[in-house]
Design an enzyme around this catalytic site. Structure first.
Site, PDB file in Angstrom:
ATOM      1  N   THR A 125       0.814  -1.213   0.000  1.00  0.00           N
ATOM      2  CA  THR A 125       0.000   0.000   0.000  1.00  0.00           C
ATOM      3  C   THR A 125       0.843   1.257   0.000  1.00  0.00           C
ATOM      4  OG1 THR A 125      -1.718  -1.171   1.229  1.00  0.00           O
ATOM      5  CG2 THR A 125      -1.845   1.226   1.208  1.00  0.00           C
ATOM      6  N   LYS A 148      -1.236  -1.027  -4.135  1.00  0.00           N
ATOM      7  CA  LYS A 148      -2.517  -0.370  -3.885  1.00  0.00           C
ATOM      8  C   LYS A 148      -2.239   1.100  -3.615  1.00  0.00           C
ATOM      9  CE  LYS A 148      -6.255  -1.869  -1.721  1.00  0.00           C
ATOM     10  NZ  LYS A 148      -7.276  -2.216  -0.692  1.00  0.00           N
ATOM     11  N   LYS A 150      -3.709   4.526  -2.336  1.00  0.00           N
ATOM     12  CA  LYS A 150      -4.760   5.225  -1.599  1.00  0.00           C
ATOM     13  C   LYS A 150      -4.835   6.668  -2.110  1.00  0.00           C
ATOM     14  CE  LYS A 150      -5.914   2.066   1.567  1.00  0.00           C
ATOM     15  NZ  LYS A 150      -7.279   1.569   1.786  1.00  0.00           N
ATOM     16  N   ASP A 175      -7.663   2.965  -4.577  1.00  0.00           N
ATOM     17  CA  ASP A 175      -8.662   2.887  -3.510  1.00  0.00           C
ATOM     18  C   ASP A 175      -8.945   4.273  -2.927  1.00  0.00           C
ATOM     19  OD1 ASP A 175     -10.357   2.184  -1.486  1.00  0.00           O
ATOM     20  OD2 ASP A 175      -8.878   1.062  -0.319  1.00  0.00           O
ATOM     21  N   GLU A 201     -11.318   0.429  -6.321  1.00  0.00           N
ATOM     22  CA  GLU A 201     -11.953  -0.127  -5.119  1.00  0.00           C
ATOM     23  C   GLU A 201     -12.808   0.917  -4.407  1.00  0.00           C
ATOM     24  OE1 GLU A 201     -10.652  -2.310  -0.918  1.00  0.00           O
ATOM     25  OE2 GLU A 201      -9.146  -1.836  -2.442  1.00  0.00           O
ATOM     26  N   ASP A 224     -16.063  -2.736  -1.428  1.00  0.00           N
ATOM     27  CA  ASP A 224     -15.404  -3.017  -0.157  1.00  0.00           C
ATOM     28  C   ASP A 224     -16.370  -2.701   0.977  1.00  0.00           C
ATOM     29  OD1 ASP A 224     -13.801  -3.451   2.023  1.00  0.00           O
ATOM     30  OD2 ASP A 224     -12.369  -1.868   1.573  1.00  0.00           O
ATOM     31  N   LYS A 246     -13.058  -9.292   3.470  1.00  0.00           N
ATOM     32  CA  LYS A 246     -12.240  -9.147   4.670  1.00  0.00           C
ATOM     33  C   LYS A 246     -12.900  -9.955   5.778  1.00  0.00           C
ATOM     34  CE  LYS A 246     -10.621  -4.488   3.526  1.00  0.00           C
ATOM     35  NZ  LYS A 246     -10.749  -3.037   3.834  1.00  0.00           N
ATOM     36  N   ASP A 296      -4.665  -8.386  -0.886  1.00  0.00           N
ATOM     37  CA  ASP A 296      -4.175  -7.147  -0.281  1.00  0.00           C
ATOM     38  C   ASP A 296      -4.026  -7.411   1.210  1.00  0.00           C
ATOM     39  OD1 ASP A 296      -3.574  -4.543   0.425  1.00  0.00           O
ATOM     40  OD2 ASP A 296      -5.671  -3.895   0.422  1.00  0.00           O
TER      41      ASP A 296
END
Length: 331
Positions: A125, A148, A150, A175, A201, A224, A246, A296
């Protein structure tokens, strides 16, 4: 059958701040559960998430509310009926899986009827910062197969372009953590294509995604925050092309396995994700990751000090914990 149940709050300091559109985290606050039976004991971890109205105190109270059920020998199915999906149920469910593995002499993979977890590519990330700082972070991780990114709504184009330039070969997941709106998603479509983004995402708030029905994105959109359990899928399948599973959202490995199977049956892509957590959260998630298109699971890599024997990473390739850490008998 005589069991004992214990639950506690553990805090893991992070190496550096973890910044997303909703705020900044400097430590991982988790709930650790241990269920003992005879000479065996099983462990599980849950990460209460304020976005879902959870806290450590709430999770510990939920666990205490089912103490009698667990200590009298209640199983995972009984637990599903007694607690809602969330961090408390996740910690208990995973501890019960681990306990069964210890008592039976079979690994969790054998109990499921699946292959043992192996090394896999996990997203690393890059948190929100200036485009220049994000480019620097991406350059340091440029050998990883999957990143990933952010972002928020301030300048996602510059952030994404900076990361792509610094890491030209990595697959990218972007994301926004619910921070975009419809106009920004529409404006970003050509940028996402140009940057070769593999997955977008949860760009919009989970309670404001109805307009995605009928929208054809240039890049698949992954739910998500909008998806927790299998009962969510009829709505989700009309709006998204993939889901992020998750264990903390699903409320344990038991419910996550059901969600993964139902999502595949509905034609949805799969990603396995995590909260910022220790390896005790990641070990059971590996059984979902083996079924997924993306993983992830870099939560423990943010910790200054993980639990002993946990996962290890080499350029974005995540290696499972040592035997005996979770879900297998001691080595």
């Amino acid at each position: 059958m005589c069991r004992t149940l214990s639950a506690r709050h553990d805090r893991f300091e992070l190496k550096r701040p973890f910044r997303i559109s909703r705020g900044v985290k400097t430590a991982a606050d988790v709930v650790t559960v241990t269920i003992g039976e005879g000479e065996a004991s099983g462990r599980g971890e849950g990460v209460p998430y304020p976005r879902y109205g959870e806290s450590v105190e709430i999770a510990l109270a939920q666990i205490e509310a089912v103490r009698d059920l667990i200590e009298r020998g209640g199983d995972r199915r009984a637990l599903l009926a007694e607690l809602p999906a969330g961090a408390a149920r996740n910690a208990l469910d995973c501890a019960l899986w681990d306990l069964e593995a210890q008592r039976s002499g079979k690994s969790v993979a054998e109990i499921i009827g699946a292959p043992e977890p192996e090394q896999l590519a996990s997203a690393l990330t890059i948190v929100i910062d200036t485009p220049e700082a994000m480019a620097g972070a991406a350059a340091a991780l440029a050998r990883a197969p999957l990143l990933k990114v952010k972002v928020n709504a301030d300048d996602p184009e510059a952030q994404i372009r900076a990361v792509r330039q610094a890491a030209p070969d990595a697959a990218l997941i972007v994301d926004p953590n619910e921070s975009w709106d419809r106009s920004l998603i529409e404006a970003m479509q050509p940028i996402l294509i140009e940057a070769r983004v593999a997955l977008l995402e949860q760009p919009v708030p989970a309670d404001g995604d109805d307009w995605l029905e009928g929208f054809t994105p240039a890049v698949p959109i992954c739910a998500d925050e909008a998806v927790h359990v299998a009962a969510d899928l009829p709505r989700i399948a009309r709006r998204y092309q993939a889901i992020n599973i998750k264990l903390d959202k699903a409320g344990g490995l038991t419910a996550a396995l059901e969600l993964a199977a139902a999502a595949r049956a509905a034609g949805l892509g799969l990603m396995t994700g995590c909260m910022v957590s220790s390896s005790l959260s990641i070990a059971p998630a590996l059984h979902i990751a083996r079924m997924s298109d993306f993983a992830d699971l870099d939560g423990p890599l943010w910790l200054k000090l993980d639990r002993r024997g946990g996962v290890t990473d080499h350029d974005g390739m995540l290696r499972p914990p040592a035997k005996g850490f979770w879900g297998t008998a001691e080595a």
